[in-house]
Design a protein around this motif. Sequence first.
Motif, mmCIF file in Angstrom:
data_model
loop_
_atom_site.group_PDB
_atom_site.id
_atom_site.type_symbol
_atom_site.label_atom_id
_atom_site.label_comp_id
_atom_site.label_asym_id
_atom_site.label_seq_id
_atom_site.Cartn_x
_atom_site.Cartn_y
_atom_site.Cartn_z
ATOM 1 N N PRO A 149 29.594 -26.998 110.423
ATOM 2 C CA PRO A 149 28.627 -26.911 109.322
ATOM 3 C C PRO A 149 29.160 -26.068 108.171
ATOM 4 N N ALA A 195 29.384 -35.296 106.721
ATOM 5 C CA ALA A 195 28.007 -35.628 107.082
ATOM 6 C C ALA A 195 27.083 -35.081 105.994
ATOM 7 N N ASP A 196 26.181 -35.911 105.515
ATOM 8 C CA ASP A 196 25.322 -35.546 104.387
ATOM 9 C C ASP A 196 24.198 -34.634 104.873
ATOM 10 N N THR A 197 24.475 -33.329 104.932
ATOM 11 C CA THR A 197 23.527 -32.375 105.523
ATOM 12 C C THR A 197 23.027 -31.308 104.564
ATOM 13 N N TRP A 198 23.587 -31.211 103.354
ATOM 14 C CA TRP A 198 23.337 -30.051 102.511
ATOM 15 C C TRP A 198 22.078 -30.229 101.660
ATOM 16 N N HIS A 209 28.298 -29.337 103.040
ATOM 17 C CA HIS A 209 27.933 -30.281 104.090
ATOM 18 C C HIS A 209 28.656 -29.946 105.393
#
Length: 405
Positions: A149, A195-198, A209
């Motif tokens: 992360p 991975a589009d996490t932000w 991300h």
Amino acid sequence: MASTTGTTTVQSGQALDGPSILANARTIAPLLREEADACERGRRLTDRAVEALRAAGAFRMPMPRSWGGPELDMLTQIDIIEELSRADGSAGWCAMIGSDGGFFSAALDDEVGRTLYRDLDAVTAGFIQQPIGRLDTVEGGYRLSGRWPFCSGCTHADVMVAGAVVHAGGTLVTGAGGFPEHRIALLPPDRVRIADTWYTTGLAGSGSHAVECDDVFVPAEHTFLFDELAGHREGALYSWPGAFFHNIVAVPLGIALGALDAAEEMLAERILLPEQRPARDDGRVRTGLARAEAMVGSSRSYTRDVVGDLWTALEAGGMPSHRQRAALAGAVSHVCHSCHEAVQLLADTVGSSSIYTRNPLERRLRDLTTLRQHVIAQPKILEVVGGLWLDGADLHNPLLSLRII
């Protein structure tokens, strides 16, 4: 030699030194402020912002003189990142993270480092503080798998770094002190997936991300242990493994300084209702501004004293003492909290208009809210810091293995 980024002209070229990079940071500040909204909407730095940082020399700050880099001392790096963060917290954060290549390449054989960092302005991204990936030994190197992360700047990175624990034949490998062997792998960005996490409260434009990969080969010479951050390359900047993390303190300081700039400008022109009198004549406004100025200024002065003292020890060929390490980590934690408190005070002083996204205090307060959740600002860090003040008590605490203390 000059380079033009949009309508902004900065000094560029191999001969960039500390004063010229600092001057460039001030030159591109208006551009970074202009791009901040777009960065936040896109949840990453815009291409224009990245180009400006690269042209300014922000990513080359710790690159060695032997490569043609500036090899800037700790306080000069802090000055530059502070200036960038004053314009936009996400840009300053990405400059701080993205410039780590000068430190990480020092842990490798010089020739290997040059193959990874072919450009002095190459950008680094990744997650190394905790070994949450896995490296399985194979002939010639390792197979890397995992998900990491908070990989700030991964959308524009040239080199990715990933912390992982080593396994051999399916068995966990332990190192000194019985702890699992924690190695850092460096690899090209096309070997990982973003991975589009932000989706966050603050520092939204930093593109932090998660990244992931499965069973990717990494040559052994493209990995290092934390202790190998010191001693492979000559120079005080590369003599202590924790040096790469010192400049994080500049980000909250710069954000808070930017908030002070904005608050002073707003309050100088504001008319208080229903009194119909200038805000500058109000005792509450004057007191709030004075307190915030003192909070940020005192934090900044203490930090410069602490970093300057530690840098003097490194330049003299020594290692930081327990007390110097404690002072540095404690200062970073203190600055994260005191700057957040100061900007909250400014928002309270300005009043209800500070809740609007168009208000220049609003993003800065959110940025600091997010930043103070970093591990370096957590209470558990201060427990270790207190032990260091007490002549190295609790030296076996796993948090010390993160090399941020």
